[in-house]
Design a protein around this motif. Structure first.
Motif, PDB file in Angstrom:
ATOM      1  N   THR A  95      38.361  43.106  35.617  1.00 42.84           N
ATOM      2  CA  THR A  95      37.416  42.815  36.692  1.00 42.84           C
ATOM      3  C   THR A  95      36.694  41.511  36.400  1.00 42.84           C
ATOM      4  O   THR A  95      36.117  41.332  35.317  1.00 42.84           O
ATOM      5  N   ALA A  97      33.837  38.846  38.010  1.00 43.77           N
ATOM      6  CA  ALA A  97      32.765  38.642  38.982  1.00 43.77           C
ATOM      7  C   ALA A  97      32.516  37.147  39.153  1.00 43.77           C
ATOM      8  O   ALA A  97      32.490  36.394  38.173  1.00 43.77           O
ATOM      9  N   LYS A 126      35.161  40.625  42.092  1.00 44.22           N
ATOM     10  CA  LYS A 126      33.893  41.076  42.656  1.00 44.22           C
ATOM     11  C   LYS A 126      33.116  39.832  43.068  1.00 44.22           C
ATOM     12  O   LYS A 126      32.643  39.070  42.212  1.00 44.22           O
ATOM     13  N   ALA A 132      26.622  39.971  37.841  1.00 50.00           N
ATOM     14  CA  ALA A 132      27.129  41.275  37.391  1.00 50.00           C
ATOM     15  C   ALA A 132      26.561  41.595  36.014  1.00 50.00           C
ATOM     16  O   ALA A 132      26.411  40.715  35.165  1.00 50.00           O
ATOM     17  N   ALA A 139      31.490  44.335  35.311  1.00 47.65           N
ATOM     18  CA  ALA A 139      32.675  43.475  35.273  1.00 47.65           C
ATOM     19  C   ALA A 139      32.998  43.181  33.819  1.00 47.65           C
ATOM     20  O   ALA A 139      32.170  43.391  32.917  1.00 47.65           O
TER      21      ALA A 139
END
Length: 310
Positions: A95, A97, A126, A132, A139
């Motif tokens: 993930t 961000a 994201k 984040a 993330a």
């Protein structure tokens, strides 16, 4: 001096923002980093950095040294890529961000070569301006503007300098004329930003903003801000890279420029995950490869316009 690692150390100090932060990344003590930097500056005959708030910013000599150090780093990365097997299996979801701008228009293209090379790897993007919480698991990796955020348990590098200037559309300038000096800006109207991090208007020596008399529109998203400028609503400050891909925008007062740092940040545990470490290293390399895109608005090497169609 033939210790090339000291030039890499200077680059690490710039990317991390301080001697202490660079030491954490490299596994060195802060006194060791400071001692080696002093020795390098003595050898080169001048200071490489000066303090700007809590961060170190390069002097003119420092910028020259950093340019050469980046080239050395690029060559080292190319050697590593050549030595690395093309059949490595990298899998899992990572993930990342990032803000609406760089995360939406640049990051997908930059990630494409990596994802094509590793079909078992996936990336969740994201997108948003709220930072984040990496320590909280929001993330794995983040791109952040201006500052890296709290440094506890984080790896952070100042990955790119993003240049910006003042722009307006051709139709706006035909109707209202172009300001010839910074003081003339007050006679115009603005397409403004309402985001946590934004490129700033010029300032007087005592820190007062030199900006248009009022905002005719305020945007929280880069595409809306650019559309406001393209439609001739007023003057605005935006990055060179976004202005380049916006037909009809003209740079005005070219001596005015604002630089904003883009930081690449990850939780300290990122190196324990092969997938996360691979994505982190790839993004860092892509940012280095595209430094002229971010600094001066040159065409990104990851732009569809610069590559063959799918």
């Amino acid at each position: 001096m033939d210790n090339w690692s000291d030039y890499y150390l200077a680059l690490s100090v710039f990317e991390a923002g301080s001697h202490a932060a660079a030491g954490r990344v490299l596994g060195l003590s802060q006194p060791t980093v400071s001692r080696r930097m002093r020795a390098l500056e003595t050898h080169l005959g001048g200071a490489l950095f000066e303090r700007r708030g809590d961060l170190l910013t390069p002097t003119s000599l420092g910028r020259s040294v950093l340019d050469h150090a980046r080239n050395m780093q690029d060559e080292a990365a190319a050697i590593e890529r050549a030595a690395r097997s093309g059949n490595e299996r990298i899998e899992g979801r990572v993930t990342v961000a990032a803000s609406d701008g760089v995360g939406a228009d640049w990051l997908p293209g930059a990630l494409t070569p990596l994802l094509q090379a590793h079909p078992d790897l996936s990336v969740e993007l994201k997108i948003g301006f709220e930072p984040a919480n990496l320590a909280g698991g929001d993330a794995d990796i983040a791109l952040r503007w201006g500052q890296p955020g709290p440094q506890h348990s984080l790896l952070a590098r100042r990955a790119a300098e993003v240049g910006s200037g003042m722009y307006a559309s051709e139709c706006y300038l035909e109707r209202h004329g172009a300001p010839q000096t910074l003081d003339d800006v007050a006679d115009h109207v603005a397409v403004g930003w309402a985001a946590p991090i934004a490129f700033q208007w010029p300032r007087t020596p005592i820190g007062d903003e030199l900006k248009p008399r009022r905002d005719v529109m305020v945007a929280t998203h880069p595409s809306a801000h650019l559309e406001g400028l393209r439609n001739g609503l007023g003057l605005g400050v935006t990055s060179h890279r976004l202005a380049r891909v916006s037909p009809g925008l003209v740079r005005i007062l070219p001596d005015f420029e604002v630089l904003l740092d883009l930081w690449l940040v990850a939780h300290g545990a990122v190196r324990r995950s092969r997938a996360q470490a691979t994505v982190l290293d790839h993004i860092a390399e892509a940012l280095r490869a595209d430094r002229e895109h971010f600094r001066h608005g040159e065409l990104s090497r990851y732009s569809k316009a610069s590559s063959r169609p799918c």
